[in-house]
Scaffold this motif. Structure first.
Motif, PDB file in Angstrom:
ATOM      1  N   ALA A 229      -2.253 -30.837  94.132  1.00 29.49           N
ATOM      2  CA  ALA A 229      -2.146 -29.419  94.481  1.00 29.49           C
ATOM      3  C   ALA A 229      -1.264 -28.718  93.467  1.00 29.49           C
ATOM      4  N   CYS A 230      -1.736 -27.572  93.015  1.00 26.82           N
ATOM      5  CA  CYS A 230      -0.995 -26.746  92.059  1.00 26.82           C
ATOM      6  C   CYS A 230      -0.595 -25.451  92.753  1.00 26.82           C
ATOM      7  N   PHE A 231       0.703 -25.255  92.942  1.00 25.83           N
ATOM      8  CA  PHE A 231       1.228 -24.044  93.563  1.00 25.83           C
ATOM      9  C   PHE A 231       1.799 -23.130  92.473  1.00 25.83           C
ATOM     10  N   VAL A 232       1.395 -21.864  92.481  1.00 24.57           N
ATOM     11  CA  VAL A 232       1.966 -20.869  91.564  1.00 24.57           C
ATOM     12  C   VAL A 232       2.847 -19.950  92.401  1.00 24.57           C
ATOM     13  N   HIS A 233       4.157 -19.974  92.148  1.00 21.78           N
ATOM     14  CA  HIS A 233       5.107 -19.218  92.958  1.00 21.78           C
ATOM     15  C   HIS A 233       5.258 -17.794  92.430  1.00 21.78           C
ATOM     16  N   PRO A 234       5.598 -16.852  93.343  1.00 22.58           N
ATOM     17  CA  PRO A 234       5.804 -15.465  92.893  1.00 22.58           C
ATOM     18  C   PRO A 234       6.970 -15.318  91.919  1.00 22.58           C
ATOM     19  N   THR A 235       7.880 -16.298  91.906  1.00 22.86           N
ATOM     20  CA  THR A 235       9.056 -16.212  91.037  1.00 22.86           C
ATOM     21  C   THR A 235       8.632 -16.195  89.573  1.00 22.86           C
ATOM     22  N   PRO A 236       9.033 -15.189  88.797  1.00 22.79           N
ATOM     23  CA  PRO A 236       8.691 -15.161  87.370  1.00 22.79           C
ATOM     24  C   PRO A 236       9.372 -16.309  86.624  1.00 22.79           C
ATOM     25  N   GLY A 237       8.822 -16.632  85.481  1.00 21.57           N
ATOM     26  CA  GLY A 237       9.426 -17.633  84.628  1.00 21.57           C
ATOM     27  C   GLY A 237      10.656 -17.092  83.925  1.00 21.57           C
TER      28      GLY A 237
END
Length: 604
Positions: A229-237
């Motif tokens: 599973a790949c989760f993309v978080h709202p937190t910017p890099g």
């Protein structure tokens, strides 16, 4: 998420073989382990019925093979109650009817072992498919993060709508494509999770959306079914976060330092952010709460902060900006403060749009222009005073001057000095005109030193300066407000003179010349605070002022007396304007004249 059980190979199913020890279970285990080397690999754990309950929790099997369950009602009940979705294959000569059993294989059949292997592989395949579907749906539907699942070759299996939107692609088009489509070559750390060499990784990755790089925090985690599973978080890099920090610091500096009331509101008109200027000086709400910090405004509407006369108009503007998406630009607003001071502001509001283009609320800027408006009013009053002065010089002074010249010429030609008495009267009238015009011109409309004053004390002081003859003064009650002491005293002197002359024909005085009308020998003058506490009234019991003349009596030069200058009440009006008050001419209960002055500011 729990890690895979010890000894479990990634992507392989686990089968729990439950039955009494002996040759039959051993032969069955040997056959299934050999089958496990085939096209549908699985790991086999063999336990007795008493140990099965513990192993169900520890091993987390994908399927249970139960050998002869006729005496294992307790185990079947546990399976049905605690593991209702776990498939159970019963291998026995005699079928057992129980909700926990998914399928039955006849152990007495000549091809029993082959049938068991086929049934087991089919059951495991179905279980894997169902588990995968449940996992991907949960990832796509229940998380606010953008999610995707990939297999061990790095190919997208499922893609949530949110994930696809981040990279500007359709979810269907992304399925079956490589991770490199979105990320390019992956760094070794997340790639290790995809290839099965690590269970979890968290860190920043750069995604590509139509050539635009978008840095976001990611989590890659191994799932039980062998996918990742790949989760993309709202937190910017880190890079984008640094840019956001810079933008945030710029906004905070503007909100803290600029001499403007800046604010942002949501679609319901509630404040989300506010500048320091908006609470400088601190605001006092209608319910008496003091708001001294910008955060005190967060969550409040204008109705929570301001008096209704200002809040209603401001809220109506908010609704118009949000609902019609039309800005309000440079709108001048006038309002009264809780202490009844009149102030002016200049306001602009525009829609606030989110990244999707939808209106999220509004942003606005308001600046106080009270000083500017008062200066403009003062300029206009000065212009009016110049016009009044020119009118007096051109007309009012010329008339008594011509009269005086005529009497002087008459005295010269006839040697009759009695005509010089009329000259003196004309010169005296000219003197009175000049005094009143100079008062208007010199004092203007500025209030130099407003301070707390007592109405009673100031009225009594003014009364001492007026030739009152047989007039009577009554002061109903006292009140305190802010005013320029000297100019307030002059205002009251002029009103008192007018009242005395309005109701009395006693010997001539300067006040009599400013009277609007004349009546009997005596008059009673009453001074009282207004009921709302923001003003006072002065009235008499004389004949009053006709209704059609009440608006004109305050104009410069207006008088009904041939001896009056017409400037006494004009000076009253000027002093009222200088304080930012209002004056209304009306009728007293006894039918006399009544002057109501309202809008005074009470001491804090």
């Amino acid at each position: 998420m729990q890690p895979p059980p010890p000894g479990r190979a990634r992507g392989r199913s686990r089968v729990l073989l439950v039955g009494p020890s002996g040759e039959r279970r051993a032969r069955l285990a040997s056959h299934l382990e050999h089958a496990g080397d085939g096209a549908s690999p699985f790991d086999l754990v063999t336990v007795s019925a008493p140990a099965a309950r513990t192993e169900l929790s520890d091993a987390r099997p994908d399927c249970v093979v139960l050998v002869d369950a006729s005496g294992e009602r307790a185990l079947l009940s546990t399976l049905a109650r605690e593991h209702p979705s776990l498939p159970v294959v019963h291998f026995s000569e005699k079928p057992v009817d129980h909700d926990a059993i998914t399928a039955h294989v006849d152990a007495a059949s000549e091809s029993a072992l082959a049938l068991l292997t086929a049934r087991l592989e089919a059951t495991l395949a179905t279980a894997r498919a169902e588990r995968f579907e449940r996992t991907t749906r949960a990832l796509a539907d229940t998380t606010t993060d953008a999610t995707a699942t990939v297999d061990d070759s790095g190919v997208f299996r499922e893609v949530s709508t949110a994930f696809a939107a981040l990279v500007g692609r359709d979810p269907t088009a992304l399925r079956g494509t490589s991770l490199e489509t979105v990320y390019g070559p992956l760094p070794s750390a997340p790639l290790a999770v995809v290839s099965g060499d690590a269970e979890r990784w968290h860190g920043p990755l750069t995604m590509t959306n139509d050539g635009t790089a978008l840095e976001r925090e990611h989590t890659f985690v191994e799932l039980d079914d062998g996918t990742v599973a790949c989760f993309v978080h709202p937190t910017p890099g880190p890079a984008e976060l640094e840019t956001l920090r810079d933008e945030s610091s710029m906004l905070n500096s503007m909100l803290a330092g600029l001499p403007l009331s800046l604010y942002a509101k949501d679609t319901e008109g509630r404040h989300l952010r506010a500048s320091r200027e908006q609470v400088t000086p601190p605001l006092e709400t209608p319910d008496g709460t003091t708001l001294s910090e910008p955060d005190d405004l967060v969550g409040l509407t204008d109705f929570d902060i301001y008096l209704p006369n200002l809040a209603e108009e401001s809220y109506a503007d908010d609704r118009r900006v949000i609902e019609t998406e039309t800005p309000v630009l440079e709108k001048v607003e006038q309002y009264r403060t809780p202490v009844n001071e009149i102030r002016w502001t200049l306001t602009s509001k525009v829609p606030w749009r989110g990244p999707d283009g939808e209106v999220r609320g509004l942003v606005g800027a308001t600046t106080d222009i009270t000083a500017k408006k008062r200066h403009e009013q003062e300029i206009e009053r000065q212009r009016q005073r110049l016009e009044e002065f020119a009118s007096v010089v051109a007309h009012d002074l010329r008339n008594p001057l011509n009269v005086a010249r005529g009497y002087v010429q008459l005295a010269t030609e006839t040697d009759d000095l009695s005509a010089l008495g009329d000259v003196e009267e004309s010169l005296e009238r000219m003197e009175h005109l000049i005094e009143d015009v100079l008062t208007l011109a010199r004092q203007g409309n500025s209030v130099l030193e407003p301070e707390p004053v007592s109405l009673r004390a100031t009225v009594e002081a003014a009364w001492e300066q007026v030739s009152t003859a047989d007039a009577t003064l009554q002061i109903a009650d006292d009140t305190h407000f802010l005013a320029d002491q000297g100019r307030l005293c002059q205002l009251l002197e002029n009103l008192l003179r007018n009242a005395v002359e309005h109701g009395s024909t006693s010997p001539r005085s300067h006040a009599r010349e400013n009277a609007v009308e004349h009546a009997g020998e005596t008059v009673t003058v009453t001074v009282e605070p207004l009921e709302n506490g923001f003003g006072f009234a002065l009235e008499d019991d004389g004949p009053g002022i006709p209704e059609d003349k009440r608006e004109r009596v305050l104009e410069s030069g207006y008088t009904t007396s041939s001896e009056g200058t017409g400037f006494g009440l004009a000076i009253v009006s000027q002093i009222v304007d200088a304080h930012g008050w209002e004056i209304e001419v009306t009728e007293s209960d006894s039918g006399g004249a009544r002057f109501e002055i309202s809008g005074v500011e009470t001491p804090v």
